[in-house]
Write an enzyme that holds these catalytic residues in place. Structure first.
Site, PDB file in Angstrom:
ATOM      1  N   HIS A 168     -58.039   1.381  20.538  1.00 41.29           N
ATOM      2  CA  HIS A 168     -57.466   0.846  19.300  1.00 41.29           C
ATOM      3  C   HIS A 168     -56.080   1.460  19.133  1.00 41.29           C
ATOM      4  O   HIS A 168     -55.834   2.576  19.609  1.00 41.29           O
ATOM      5  CB  HIS A 168     -58.394   1.275  18.152  1.00 41.29           C
ATOM      6  CG  HIS A 168     -58.100   0.653  16.835  1.00 41.29           C
ATOM      7  ND1 HIS A 168     -57.057   1.050  16.040  1.00 41.29           N
ATOM      8  CD2 HIS A 168     -58.749  -0.320  16.146  1.00 41.29           C
ATOM      9  CE1 HIS A 168     -57.065   0.345  14.916  1.00 41.29           C
ATOM     10  NE2 HIS A 168     -58.079  -0.509  14.961  1.00 41.29           N
ATOM     11  N   ASP A 211     -62.904   9.140  19.141  1.00 41.94           N
ATOM     12  CA  ASP A 211     -62.707   8.209  18.028  1.00 41.94           C
ATOM     13  C   ASP A 211     -64.070   7.553  17.789  1.00 41.94           C
ATOM     14  O   ASP A 211     -64.497   6.686  18.549  1.00 41.94           O
ATOM     15  CB  ASP A 211     -61.637   7.184  18.437  1.00 41.94           C
ATOM     16  CG  ASP A 211     -61.589   5.978  17.500  1.00 41.94           C
ATOM     17  OD1 ASP A 211     -62.432   5.875  16.579  1.00 41.94           O
ATOM     18  OD2 ASP A 211     -60.697   5.124  17.689  1.00 41.94           O
ATOM     19  N   GLN A 243     -66.253   3.276  15.498  1.00 44.06           N
ATOM     20  CA  GLN A 243     -67.229   2.213  15.755  1.00 44.06           C
ATOM     21  C   GLN A 243     -68.582   2.766  16.197  1.00 44.06           C
ATOM     22  O   GLN A 243     -69.528   2.003  16.348  1.00 44.06           O
ATOM     23  CB  GLN A 243     -66.694   1.262  16.844  1.00 44.06           C
ATOM     24  CG  GLN A 243     -65.411   0.539  16.484  1.00 44.06           C
ATOM     25  CD  GLN A 243     -65.622  -0.471  15.358  1.00 44.06           C
ATOM     26  OE1 GLN A 243     -66.747  -0.878  15.059  1.00 44.06           O
ATOM     27  NE2 GLN A 243     -64.527  -0.872  14.714  1.00 44.06           N
ATOM     28  N   LYS A 273     -66.267   1.864   7.528  1.00 37.88           N
ATOM     29  CA  LYS A 273     -67.044   1.095   8.509  1.00 37.88           C
ATOM     30  C   LYS A 273     -68.523   1.468   8.452  1.00 37.88           C
ATOM     31  O   LYS A 273     -69.345   0.895   9.145  1.00 37.88           O
ATOM     32  CB  LYS A 273     -66.511   1.331   9.921  1.00 37.88           C
ATOM     33  CG  LYS A 273     -65.097   0.803  10.141  1.00 37.88           C
ATOM     34  CD  LYS A 273     -64.690   0.937  11.575  1.00 37.88           C
ATOM     35  CE  LYS A 273     -63.192   0.873  11.770  1.00 37.88           C
ATOM     36  NZ  LYS A 273     -62.584  -0.398  11.410  1.00 37.88           N
ATOM     37  N   CYS A 300     -56.344  -5.109  16.903  1.00 41.02           N
ATOM     38  CA  CYS A 300     -55.630  -3.820  17.019  1.00 41.02           C
ATOM     39  C   CYS A 300     -55.760  -3.198  18.407  1.00 41.02           C
ATOM     40  O   CYS A 300     -55.603  -1.989  18.581  1.00 41.02           O
ATOM     41  CB  CYS A 300     -56.086  -2.815  15.958  1.00 41.02           C
ATOM     42  SG  CYS A 300     -55.623  -3.295  14.304  1.00 41.02           S
TER      43      CYS A 300
END
Lengths: 403, 313
Positions: free
Chosen positions: A118, A195, A198, A221, A362
């Site tokens: 991303h 990261d 997600q 999220k 993104c």
């Protein structure tokens, strides 16, 4: 668990009875929120609208307590060693930027990322390439979108300062073998930043078991308020980092020419915090724990299997990532030859209120490298039903048939 | 092409809706890009196409397929229709401005700018006038009429308006002050022909005839007074005598003239001539080869007299 009971917790679904149908398949961008999160936020604004950690009055103390409890809840959620390893941020992007700008990376240092990152895990490093002269190594994914662990292990041996990887890709839902990555990186003396934007909403993460050095994620999220996020860092590392964003509430004291920074996490939390968001974030963690990751993953997998089975044979349709839906979590990202992704998304919305994401999500670098204009991404969560998935499939088939 | 149509349509819809204004802005951006030979990168056309297809596909897949395949062609078609509509609208506006009717001079067809048809209303001659006329079979002109027998203001001006009007006709009463102010402003001549479109007004033609015969210098003062005030008073002989007196006309002589059988004959002859013009009602105004039926706005007469830019004069 009863999905219908779960849906009652989300005010969003209640409006379906009065307005036009709304089928939300864009959780990878932002999740819906249960009422408990909204109530928690309202509690701050209605009953405890004060500064935390500053004033001495009882309202301020109540806010400070709630912030502390949220930090504790987050630490428990991710199995951190201590609550001070939890830094409140606005989102994943801010967490990554804090690490990127606090680590003291210098010319010649190498940072490794993957070819599916991303922008939040690409641009900060690109800036350091320009500003500090670091080297940025990109490990391309395998053709099916999975992580190329062999190439990674070969490269990491050459001396790397930091490995920064998306744990689960927002592009295709593929999750990297994080434990192997961390082990390999540590063997080579590199730090690891994951990261988890997600990943955190969809799978349990144990930072101690993973032995990851930094982990960044967003609250929005995972049922939490927008504008909330968390950066986890090993305490010993956090202590060594120079804060990136400084100012109010980051220092114990200051003179006209110097200051004394507070210990982590305060030294990284400059300015007044989003207290309402922090209240809501705690409620979100608790709600997810109540639902349980077993149910979340089971529901996502069954939805993904159903959708994949129904649409993968449509003419011209290509699903990004591995063919096996079990490897893609709740994400079904696809292109249809000759049809603009935005057109598909807009038509789905217009036809049946199905909300999906279209474009380059993104991850422009991945799309531009392959000269793909964009794709359509449906992302499910535990609150989505098979009936909703069926409506999505039915309307997508209709679009394919007509266009 | 789609951007242009969208911009025009959404601009109009934007008058009533903020969301359409936003779309109109996007369409404008797209138009500006297209006219400067750049690709439309806003995604506007794609967005609108998807929205339209999204609506159509739920009703008819065949129609959606047709629309998808022929979107650009249809956009061109609608652009052509839009262009034609704009041309007709501009033409209608121009005609309304210059003739008082969207469809051309004296047209009684519907005009959006004059929905009540006020600019073309007349008191018709069809049933009640003394001398019946058959308008549809005649071309409106003054060829068969001896204009010298009617009162004329500013006779030497060389530029003359001819007005057939009735004292009792409300449309004539509306028009007369306009004509008088034009006569004063542009120093033109005016020939006044009274025609009794309403039965009780038969005698007014004799009245006008007699005033003009007996005291032509007082005629216009008297005529102006007849068009002033409440028309209901015109049925009162005392009121008329009062107007005659006010205009400096000898009422006794006028009444005697009216009673004279020779007047009856002369006026009847005049009315026959007037009927021969083919006019259908009052007011009807002639100026050179132009005819104005009904009470037109001031500008219509002024444009006929002095051109489109009459207000500069």
């Amino acid at each position: 668990m009863d999905i219908n009971k779960i849906r009652l917790d989300f005010p969003f679904f209640a409006q379906n009875s009065t307005k036009k149908p709304q089928i939300y398949l864009d959780t990878a961008c932002q999740s819906l929120r249960p009422q408990v999160v909204l109530d928690a936020m309202n509690r701050y604004y209605q009953l405890e609208p004060a500064c935390g950690g500053r004033s001495m009055h009882h309202l301020s103390a109540a806010v400070s307590k709630q912030v502390d409890e949220t930090r504790m809840a987050a630490a428990r959620f991710f199995h951190a060693s201590r609550k001070e390893e939890i830094i409140f941020t606005r989102n994943t992007t801010e967490g990554i930027n804090i690490v990127a700008n606090s680590l003291g990376l210098a010319a010649g240092d190498t940072v490794v990322i993957s070819g599916k990152e991303h922008n939040s895990n690409l641009i900060p490093w690109q800036m350091l390439v320009r500003r500090a002269g670091i080297n940025l190594k990109i490990i391309p994914p395998l053709p099916d979108g999975t992580f190329n662990i062999q190439e990674f292990e070969q490269f990491i041996a050459s001396g790397v300062k930091l490995v920064s990887l998306g744990m689960t890709s927002n592009l295709d839902g593929v999750t990297i073998p994080a434990a192997e990555v961390v082990k390999a990186a540590h063997r080579a003396g590199a730090l690891v930043l994951l990261d988890a934007a997600q990943a955190a909403p969809h799978r349990p993460i144990d930072v101690r078991s993973l032995d990851v050095d930094f982990l960044a994620l967003s609250g929005h999220k995972m049922l939490g308020p927008s504008g909330t996020g968390i950066l986890y860092g090993k305490y010993a590392l956090l202590e060594k980092l120079s804060p990136f964003l400084v100012g109010g509430d980051t220092v114990a004291t200051s003179t006209y020419d110097s200051c004394e920074f507070l210990p982590p996490p305060e030294k990284f939390e400059a300015g007044l915090q989003d207290y309402a968001g922090i209240y809501g974030l705690k409620a979100a963690f608790e709600y997810i724990q109540k639902v349980g990751f077993d149910f979340i993953q089971k529901q996502e997998t069954s939805l993904n299997e159903f959708i994949t089975g129904e649409i993968s044979s449509l003419p011209g349709l290509t699903i990004l990532g591995p063919a096996d839906p079990k490897l893609r979590g709740g994400i079904i990202n696809f292109t249809i030859e000759g049809i603009d992704s935005h057109r598909i998304a807009l038509m789905l919305d217009q036809m049946a209120g199905v909300m999906v994401r279209s474009g380059q999500h993104c991850v422009h670098s991945w799309f531009n490298d392959r000269q793909i204009k964009g794709s359509v991404r449906a992302s499910t969560y535990f609150y989505n039903t098979l009936e909703e998935a069926a409506v999505f499939v039915e309307n997508l088939k209709k679009i394919r048939k007509v266009l | 092409m789609f951007c242009i149509i969208s911009f025009i349509v959404l601009s109009i819809l934007g008058i009533f809706s903020a969301s359409n204004r936003e779309l109109a802005r996007e369409a404008l951006d797209c138009v500006l890009r297209r006219v400067t030979l750049r690709p439309c990168t806003t995604g506007f056309d794609e967005k609108m196409k998807a929205r339209i297809l999204g609506v159509v596909i739920t009703r008819s897949e065949g129609a959606a397929r047709f629309l998808n395949r022929n979107f650009e062609r249809l956009a061109w078609l609608f652009f052509g229709l839009l262009l034609a509509s704009v041309i007709f609208a501009v033409r209608g506006l121009f005609l309304f401005y210059t003739t008082g009717s969207c469809n051309g001079a004296n047209s009684t067809e519907f005009c959006v700018f004059d929905p009540t048809g006020a600019n073309n209303q007349v008191s018709t001659t069809s049933q009640v006038c003394t001398i019946p006329v058959t308008p549809a079979q005649m071309t409106l002109n003054l060829k068969k009429i001896d204009l010298t027998q009617f009162p004329t203001l500013n006779p030497g001006s060389g530029d003359n308006l001819f007005m057939i009007a009735c004292y009792h006709c409300e449309f004539s009463r509306k028009t007369y002050p306009i004509i008088r102010s034009l006569v004063d402003r542009f120093h033109i001549g005016l020939t006044f022909i009274h025609y009794p479109v309403k039965e009780p007004t038969d005698s007014f033609s004799k009245l006008a005839y007699c005033v003009n015969q007996l005291q032509p210098d007082k005629f216009w003062s008297f005529n102006d007074l007849m068009f002033e005030g409440d028309k209901a008073n015109l049925d009162d002989p005392t009121y008329i005598n009062g107007l005659l007196g006010k205009a400096g006309v000898d009422a006794k002589k006028v009444n005697a003239c009216i009673a004279d059988p020779a007047t009856e004959t002369a006026v009847k002859k005049q009315m026959e001539q007037v009927a021969s013009t083919g006019f259908t009602g009052t007011p009807t105004i002639f100026y050179k080869d132009q005819v104005f039926v009904g009470p037109k706005p001031y500008r219509v007469y002024a444009i006929a007299l002095r051109g489109f830019f009459y207000w500069l004069r």
